[in-house]
Write a protein that holds these residues in place. Sequence first.
Motif, PDB file in Angstrom:
ATOM      1  N   ASN A   1      17.667  40.487  49.285  1.00  0.00           N
ATOM      2  CA  ASN A   1      17.854  39.138  49.627  1.00  0.00           C
ATOM      3  C   ASN A   1      17.626  38.184  48.297  1.00  0.00           C
ATOM      4  O   ASN A   1      17.215  38.639  47.319  1.00  0.00           O
TER       5      ASN A   1
ATOM      6  N   TYR B   1      27.066  44.229  53.037  1.00  0.00           N
ATOM      7  CA  TYR B   1      26.891  45.891  53.226  1.00  0.00           C
ATOM      8  C   TYR B   1      27.818  46.450  52.056  1.00  0.00           C
ATOM      9  O   TYR B   1      29.105  45.979  52.146  1.00  0.00           O
TER      10      TYR B   1
ATOM     11  N   THR C   1      17.729  46.866  51.587  1.00  0.00           N
ATOM     12  CA  THR C   1      18.043  45.426  51.870  1.00  0.00           C
ATOM     13  C   THR C   1      17.425  44.468  50.925  1.00  0.00           C
ATOM     14  O   THR C   1      16.235  44.781  50.581  1.00  0.00           O
TER      15      THR C   1
ATOM     16  N   THR D   1      22.858  45.005  52.144  1.00  0.00           N
ATOM     17  CA  THR D   1      22.211  46.097  52.376  1.00  0.00           C
ATOM     18  C   THR D   1      23.253  47.128  51.659  1.00  0.00           C
ATOM     19  O   THR D   1      24.436  47.274  51.778  1.00  0.00           O
TER      20      THR D   1
ATOM     21  N   ARG E   1      21.897  37.977  51.911  1.00  0.00           N
ATOM     22  CA  ARG E   1      21.254  39.202  51.606  1.00  0.00           C
ATOM     23  C   ARG E   1      22.564  40.379  51.667  1.00  0.00           C
ATOM     24  O   ARG E   1      23.533  40.247  52.271  1.00  0.00           O
TER      25      ARG E   1
END
Length: 384
Positions: A142, A223, A140, A252, A250
């Motif tokens: 950010n 994502y 992850t 992932t 953020r």
Amino acid sequence: MADDIVQLTADDFEEAMDFLNLAFSEHGPIDFAKMLPSIYRPTDRHMANNYAIKRDGRICAIVGLFPTTWHVGDAALRVGGIGGVSAHPDLRGLGLMTVLMEHCVKLMKAQKYPLSWLGGQRQRYLYFGYERCGNTNVFTVNKKNLKHCFEGNPDIRFEAIGPEDRERIARAKALHDAQPMYCRRSLEDFHIYCTSRSFGLFAALDGSGRMVGYLAANQKSDYVAELGAEDDDIVLEMLRAWVAHHSEQRATIDLAPIARNLIHRLGRICESASVKSSGNWQVIDWAAVTDALMKMRRLSGPMADGAVVVGVEDYGAIRLQAAGDGAGCAATDENPDVSCDAPTAMRLLFGPLPPSLVMPLPEVAAPLESWCPLPLTWKQQDSI
């Protein structure tokens, strides 16, 4: 009288989609044809992958067996993806799903599939020979990470790739197929796979407008399911640009464990990193699957020299070995150094935990700790 199992046809498409939408509607409305157009289409070829039990001419249970080819280095492994496992809500508890699951597993063994994959609750499918294992690295990143780790702005911008943009789709497919591990997708189907589950497919363009990578992400842009690029420097620039300009805070990303250089670099800047299992797997040809993954593991980094014989209940023994620049696996009649049932063997060799946390290891089996988990991984967009 036993229920007959039938393969569905294009004529069953509408009923089958209505059935699946009903069977999986417990947690809210769902549209299988829209969510997974990669596997659900109104053709005889696509619908024949669905095995069903009918009563009075109506579908009362379905299990899909969707074949794909997984390229692992020089090996091409046929994988049976199981999906759409369902029984009519009024007929649950009668064993219909069990009949269909056992039929599909028996069929894969008869047709010599090396392995099979499915999603779903672990213990439910353990009864049919599946175990939750494998390994995928999750990072992850950010906006604050970017602020502290980079200067300036990344020289990458993104443009959506539509289904008619043949040139960019072909470029994305070429980058996808250049990876050491990937599932075979035809050019005609590549866009459909990337955009299943309502994901978007994007071209990454450098300052001159040249397409240097592609990316598939969810609607929230938080994502990244998969991406391909010319090199790891571009991948990092793509992630910087995506988090900076497309995600709210953020994003992932899932990475295969063989992407070690990229994993090392992301590990220095990400907010969090973790390892998760890659699904429920059933290994049928232990020698072939483990040989391909041992060779792939050797390409991604050093391995301690040695040999370990693993006995797998109801299969036999396999000999894993690494020496110099080579590694591999083959069936053997040697006495095992360590023995276990198949679900334990899958977790022992493929993770996500290291082998010594799966079961006690004798000293002779210590090389497993250097080699494993082997890179049994799977992309979200190839999931069933």
